[in-house]
Design a protein around this motif. Sequence first.
Motif, PDB file in Angstrom:
ATOM      1  N   SER A 163       0.831  -1.209   0.000  1.00  0.00           N
ATOM      2  CA  SER A 163       0.000   0.000   0.000  1.00  0.00           C
ATOM      3  C   SER A 163       0.864   1.257   0.000  1.00  0.00           C
ATOM      4  O   SER A 163       0.584   2.218  -0.735  1.00  0.00           O
ATOM      5  N   LEU A 164       1.942   1.264   0.793  1.00  0.00           N
ATOM      6  CA  LEU A 164       2.825   2.427   0.811  1.00  0.00           C
ATOM      7  C   LEU A 164       3.652   2.511  -0.463  1.00  0.00           C
ATOM      8  O   LEU A 164       3.894   3.600  -0.986  1.00  0.00           O
ATOM      9  N   HIS A 165       4.083   1.366  -0.945  1.00  0.00           N
ATOM     10  CA  HIS A 165       4.832   1.324  -2.209  1.00  0.00           C
ATOM     11  C   HIS A 165       4.002   1.945  -3.334  1.00  0.00           C
ATOM     12  O   HIS A 165       4.491   2.768  -4.115  1.00  0.00           O
ATOM     13  N   THR A 166       2.725   1.573  -3.398  1.00  0.00           N
ATOM     14  CA  THR A 166       1.837   2.110  -4.429  1.00  0.00           C
ATOM     15  C   THR A 166       1.636   3.610  -4.246  1.00  0.00           C
ATOM     16  O   THR A 166       1.630   4.370  -5.225  1.00  0.00           O
ATOM     17  N   ALA A 167       1.480   4.065  -3.004  1.00  0.00           N
ATOM     18  CA  ALA A 167       1.300   5.497  -2.744  1.00  0.00           C
ATOM     19  C   ALA A 167       2.532   6.289  -3.169  1.00  0.00           C
ATOM     20  O   ALA A 167       2.422   7.370  -3.774  1.00  0.00           O
ATOM     21  N   VAL A 168       3.714   5.772  -2.860  1.00  0.00           N
ATOM     22  CA  VAL A 168       4.952   6.452  -3.264  1.00  0.00           C
ATOM     23  C   VAL A 168       5.048   6.510  -4.790  1.00  0.00           C
ATOM     24  O   VAL A 168       5.450   7.538  -5.362  1.00  0.00           O
TER      25      VAL A 168
END
Length: 299
Positions: A163-168
């Motif tokens: 989820s954080l990877h996608t947001a970044v």
Amino acid sequence: MADRHPQHGDGRPGDGIRTFPFPVEPGAGGIGMRVGPLGTGRTWHPDAPLDRVHRIDFHVVMLFDDGPVHHMIDFAEYEATAGDLLWIRPGQVHRFSRADEYRGTVLAMQPGFLPRATVEATGLYRYDLPPLLRPDAPHLAGLRAALTHLRREYEDSATLPLSLHTAVLRHSLTAFLLRLAHLAASSAEAGRRTESTFTLFRDAVERDFATNHSVSAYADALGYSRRTLVRAVRAATGETPKGFIDKRVVLEAKRLLAHTELPIGRVGAAVGFPDPANFSKFFQLHTGQTPAGFRAELR
């Protein structure tokens, strides 16, 4: 893979040209974007030969490290070289060159990966903007840095949760697209500031190309010397008035061959060649294909 639909003759999905979906198989965690090196042997789908006319339902941006590369988008041929970018939007017909080697970086992005506000701010669906972009040195440096950062984040799928990877990735992608959108809008604005001489010539060609292929006749009708017209067209487009006229005639011929069932002789007559043999000779000179061969390739 999209099904082949009946031809409707409007140049959009349903006209018989295959449409291929976003290539999700090797994507990092199934996210809606991919970025990596351009190279031979890559494809959107096993059944999608890149050197055949097709369309895709996602965005593609190619930044070239070498060239020239000749790429067809919506039946217009573009020549890109080192430092140039091509931006292909969903639904646009395109074809890779069989002869040229593609070197650089390619970004593919699925519609819906970015939020609506970002889509609007970056002009993702501005089909009026030019697909070929030639940034100057400062803009190119910024684009390369943003794309390199995006690629590094894309390839680092282990540091952060998905989820954080996608947001970044969304943030990094937005930064790159904002730079790209600014370049595209600036290029379009520069094109709108071309000399009035060229604008008048362009409008006259658009109106009369089917019956008038003569540079001198256009110059006389507009009240310019042939030399003035040559200078204005070259400054605006980099080509001669004759080349500009011929390109418009070829585009119309391609449209009629692709999207109608008119006999080839009638296609030629519709673009100013009452003699079918002369039309075939003209078309093959400018495209490397016969009219029949071009039509067969699309069917």
